[in-house]
Scaffold this motif. Structure first.
Motif, PDB file in Angstrom:
ATOM      1  N   VAL A  45       0.789  -1.211   0.078  1.00 30.79           N
ATOM      2  CA  VAL A  45      -0.073  -0.043  -0.018  1.00 30.79           C
ATOM      3  C   VAL A  45       0.870   1.287  -0.202  1.00 30.79           C
ATOM      4  O   VAL A  45       2.030   1.169   0.370  1.00 30.79           O
ATOM      5  N   ARG A  46       0.316   2.361  -0.442  1.00 28.94           N
ATOM      6  CA  ARG A  46       0.987   3.491  -0.490  1.00 28.94           C
ATOM      7  C   ARG A  46       0.224   4.591   0.683  1.00 28.94           C
ATOM      8  O   ARG A  46      -0.925   4.664   0.589  1.00 28.94           O
ATOM      9  N   LEU A  47       1.015   4.880   1.334  1.00 24.13           N
ATOM     10  CA  LEU A  47       0.608   5.858   2.480  1.00 24.13           C
ATOM     11  C   LEU A  47       0.172   7.332   2.006  1.00 24.13           C
ATOM     12  O   LEU A  47       1.153   7.579   1.369  1.00 24.13           O
ATOM     13  N   GLY A  48      -0.857   7.947   2.506  1.00 23.70           N
ATOM     14  CA  GLY A  48      -0.940   9.505   2.104  1.00 23.70           C
ATOM     15  C   GLY A  48      -0.760  10.067   3.408  1.00 23.70           C
ATOM     16  O   GLY A  48      -0.419   9.446   4.522  1.00 23.70           O
ATOM     17  N   PRO A  49      -1.395  11.259   3.608  1.00 28.15           N
ATOM     18  CA  PRO A  49      -1.152  12.083   5.041  1.00 28.15           C
ATOM     19  C   PRO A  49      -2.243  11.581   5.909  1.00 28.15           C
ATOM     20  O   PRO A  49      -3.264  10.959   5.703  1.00 28.15           O
ATOM     21  N   ILE A  50      -1.653  12.055   7.179  1.00 29.40           N
ATOM     22  CA  ILE A  50      -2.642  11.892   8.266  1.00 29.40           C
ATOM     23  C   ILE A  50      -3.933  12.933   8.079  1.00 29.40           C
ATOM     24  O   ILE A  50      -3.370  14.272   8.132  1.00 29.40           O
ATOM     25  N   VAL A  51      -4.997  12.742   8.044  1.00 28.54           N
ATOM     26  CA  VAL A  51      -5.900  13.780   7.665  1.00 28.54           C
ATOM     27  C   VAL A  51      -6.955  14.173   8.892  1.00 28.54           C
ATOM     28  O   VAL A  51      -7.352  15.208   8.920  1.00 28.54           O
ATOM     29  N   TRP A  52      -7.126  13.277   9.896  1.00 24.61           N
ATOM     30  CA  TRP A  52      -8.057  13.538  11.110  1.00 24.61           C
ATOM     31  C   TRP A  52      -7.487  12.874  12.303  1.00 24.61           C
ATOM     32  O   TRP A  52      -6.577  12.048  12.489  1.00 24.61           O
ATOM     33  N   TYR A  53      -7.911  13.538  13.322  1.00 22.58           N
ATOM     34  CA  TYR A  53      -7.837  13.293  14.710  1.00 22.58           C
ATOM     35  C   TYR A  53      -9.230  12.993  15.287  1.00 22.58           C
ATOM     36  O   TYR A  53      -9.950  13.955  15.337  1.00 22.58           O
ATOM     37  N   GLY A  54      -9.518  11.978  15.883  1.00 25.19           N
ATOM     38  CA  GLY A  54     -10.479  11.805  16.749  1.00 25.19           C
ATOM     39  C   GLY A  54     -10.429  11.236  18.265  1.00 25.19           C
ATOM     40  O   GLY A  54      -9.753  10.166  18.337  1.00 25.19           O
ATOM     41  N   GLU A  55     -11.440  11.644  19.189  1.00 28.45           N
ATOM     42  CA  GLU A  55     -11.555  10.741  20.349  1.00 28.45           C
ATOM     43  C   GLU A  55     -13.094  10.340  20.479  1.00 28.45           C
ATOM     44  O   GLU A  55     -13.815  10.938  20.111  1.00 28.45           O
ATOM     45  N   ASP A  56     -13.061   9.104  20.727  1.00 27.55           N
ATOM     46  CA  ASP A  56     -14.363   8.331  20.697  1.00 27.55           C
ATOM     47  C   ASP A  56     -14.424   7.401  21.995  1.00 27.55           C
ATOM     48  O   ASP A  56     -13.608   6.340  22.148  1.00 27.55           O
ATOM     49  N   ARG A  57     -15.408   7.696  22.818  1.00 31.14           N
ATOM     50  CA  ARG A  57     -15.830   6.703  23.921  1.00 31.14           C
ATOM     51  C   ARG A  57     -16.909   6.002  23.788  1.00 31.14           C
ATOM     52  O   ARG A  57     -17.260   5.133  24.360  1.00 31.14           O
ATOM     53  N   HIS A  58     -17.822   6.311  22.626  1.00 29.06           N
ATOM     54  CA  HIS A  58     -19.050   5.761  22.268  1.00 29.06           C
ATOM     55  C   HIS A  58     -18.820   4.285  21.830  1.00 29.06           C
ATOM     56  O   HIS A  58     -19.501   3.457  22.267  1.00 29.06           O
ATOM     57  N   ARG A  59     -18.026   4.102  21.021  1.00 24.45           N
ATOM     58  CA  ARG A  59     -17.910   2.940  20.422  1.00 24.45           C
ATOM     59  C   ARG A  59     -17.362   1.801  21.419  1.00 24.45           C
ATOM     60  O   ARG A  59     -17.881   0.640  21.148  1.00 24.45           O
ATOM     61  N   SER A  60     -16.747   1.955  22.424  1.00 28.03           N
ATOM     62  CA  SER A  60     -16.378   1.013  23.371  1.00 28.03           C
ATOM     63  C   SER A  60     -17.308   0.542  24.343  1.00 28.03           C
ATOM     64  O   SER A  60     -17.144  -0.428  24.939  1.00 28.03           O
ATOM     65  N   GLY A  61     -18.613   1.105  24.354  1.00 28.25           N
ATOM     66  CA  GLY A  61     -19.844   0.639  25.088  1.00 28.25           C
ATOM     67  C   GLY A  61     -19.332   0.686  26.498  1.00 28.25           C
ATOM     68  O   GLY A  61     -18.678   1.491  27.136  1.00 28.25           O
ATOM     69  N   ASP A  62     -19.566  -0.604  27.171  1.00 26.53           N
ATOM     70  CA  ASP A  62     -19.417  -0.824  28.648  1.00 26.53           C
ATOM     71  C   ASP A  62     -17.990  -1.009  28.881  1.00 26.53           C
ATOM     72  O   ASP A  62     -17.568  -1.255  30.135  1.00 26.53           O
ATOM     73  N   TRP A  63     -16.976  -0.968  27.765  1.00 29.07           N
ATOM     74  CA  TRP A  63     -15.704  -1.048  28.266  1.00 29.07           C
ATOM     75  C   TRP A  63     -15.255   0.336  28.988  1.00 29.07           C
ATOM     76  O   TRP A  63     -14.075   0.591  29.441  1.00 29.07           O
ATOM     77  N   LYS A  64     -15.873   1.429  28.300  1.00 31.02           N
ATOM     78  CA  LYS A  64     -15.625   2.701  28.525  1.00 31.02           C
ATOM     79  C   LYS A  64     -14.180   3.184  28.406  1.00 31.02           C
ATOM     80  O   LYS A  64     -13.425   3.817  29.104  1.00 31.02           O
ATOM     81  N   ILE A  65     -13.466   2.768  27.361  1.00 31.61           N
ATOM     82  CA  ILE A  65     -12.112   3.051  26.815  1.00 31.61           C
ATOM     83  C   ILE A  65     -12.502   4.418  25.913  1.00 31.61           C
ATOM     84  O   ILE A  65     -13.452   4.601  25.153  1.00 31.61           O
ATOM     85  N   LEU A  66     -11.415   5.300  26.022  1.00 32.49           N
ATOM     86  CA  LEU A  66     -11.483   6.301  25.214  1.00 32.49           C
ATOM     87  C   LEU A  66     -10.527   6.121  24.114  1.00 32.49           C
ATOM     88  O   LEU A  66      -9.125   5.941  24.293  1.00 32.49           O
ATOM     89  N   PHE A  67     -10.861   6.077  22.769  1.00 33.44           N
ATOM     90  CA  PHE A  67      -9.798   5.710  21.614  1.00 33.44           C
ATOM     91  C   PHE A  67      -9.475   7.157  21.207  1.00 33.44           C
ATOM     92  O   PHE A  67     -10.277   8.060  21.019  1.00 33.44           O
ATOM     93  N   LYS A  68      -8.172   7.283  21.114  1.00 30.37           N
ATOM     94  CA  LYS A  68      -7.705   8.606  20.761  1.00 30.37           C
ATOM     95  C   LYS A  68      -6.962   8.039  19.404  1.00 30.37           C
ATOM     96  O   LYS A  68      -5.885   7.528  19.474  1.00 30.37           O
ATOM     97  N   GLU A  69      -7.620   8.470  18.237  1.00 27.45           N
ATOM     98  CA  GLU A  69      -7.138   8.159  16.998  1.00 27.45           C
ATOM     99  C   GLU A  69      -6.625   9.084  15.845  1.00 27.45           C
ATOM    100  O   GLU A  69      -7.618   9.873  15.673  1.00 27.45           O
ATOM    101  N   HIS A  70      -5.682   8.845  15.268  1.00 23.96           N
ATOM    102  CA  HIS A  70      -5.181   9.586  14.136  1.00 23.96           C
ATOM    103  C   HIS A  70      -5.728   8.552  13.086  1.00 23.96           C
ATOM    104  O   HIS A  70      -5.736   7.405  13.069  1.00 23.96           O
ATOM    105  N   PHE A  71      -6.009   9.354  11.986  1.00 23.70           N
ATOM    106  CA  PHE A  71      -6.716   8.572  10.734  1.00 23.70           C
ATOM    107  C   PHE A  71      -5.643   9.091   9.484  1.00 23.70           C
ATOM    108  O   PHE A  71      -5.473  10.142   9.213  1.00 23.70           O
TER     109      PHE A  71
END
Length: 154
Positions: A60-86
């Motif tokens: 694969v060929r990489l492009g730029p990092i375009v977004w950053y997001g924080e998501d607590r919703h997806r983990s449900g009852d794990w209550k994990i905060l995902f801090k993700e670069h896209f």
């Protein structure tokens, strides 16, 4: 870290996870390829590793990092905060090999699919990040943000 993996036909790879929390209740959802960074790994190194593990693609060929997001919703009852670069990446084809999946992935991945933007927009399934179709549109036209866009927290 999440990889926005685009095929030559401008379709994006999505992975449907069972998304089972400690309560044992599944909350199936679609999200982009990716995962955590190993110690000392850059976002780019992690993106290439995760794509190889989840798709079997090593070219694969990489492009730029375009977004950053924080998501607590997806983990449900794990209550994990995902801090993700896209990070944007370009696949040479839409062929997936699953031989590199971990035991956890084999137990949690329900399906992989290449999606058109309009299919994402019209889907009634849980898809992360929210408003993914709107976010993808400019990327599929080759229009990238001049700096990393921070997504609204969820």
């Amino acid at each position: 870290m999440r990889v926005i993996l685009l095929s030559p036909s401008a379709r994006v790879l999505m992975i449907k996870y069972l998304n089972t929390g400690p309560s044992g209740v599944p909350r199936p959802c679609w999200t982009l390829a990716g995962g955590g960074l190993d110690h000392g790994e850059t976002i780019e190194q992690a993106a290439l590793r995760e794509v190889a593990e989840e798709t079997g693609m090593t070219d694969v060929r990489l492009g730029p990092i375009v977004w950053y997001g924080e998501d607590r919703h997806r983990s449900g009852d794990w209550k994990i905060l995902f801090k993700e670069h896209f990070i944007l990446a370009f696949a040479p084809a839409e062929t997936i090999q699953t031989g590199g999946w971990t035991e956890h992935e084999r137990g949690q991945i329900l399906e992989t699919r290449w999606w058109q933007v309009e299919d994402i927009r019209s889907s009634e399934e849980a898809i992360y990040p929210f408003q993914l179709a709107d976010l993808l549109e400019p990327l599929t036209r080759g229009e990238y943000p001049s700096e990393i866009v921070t997504l609204p927290p969820i």
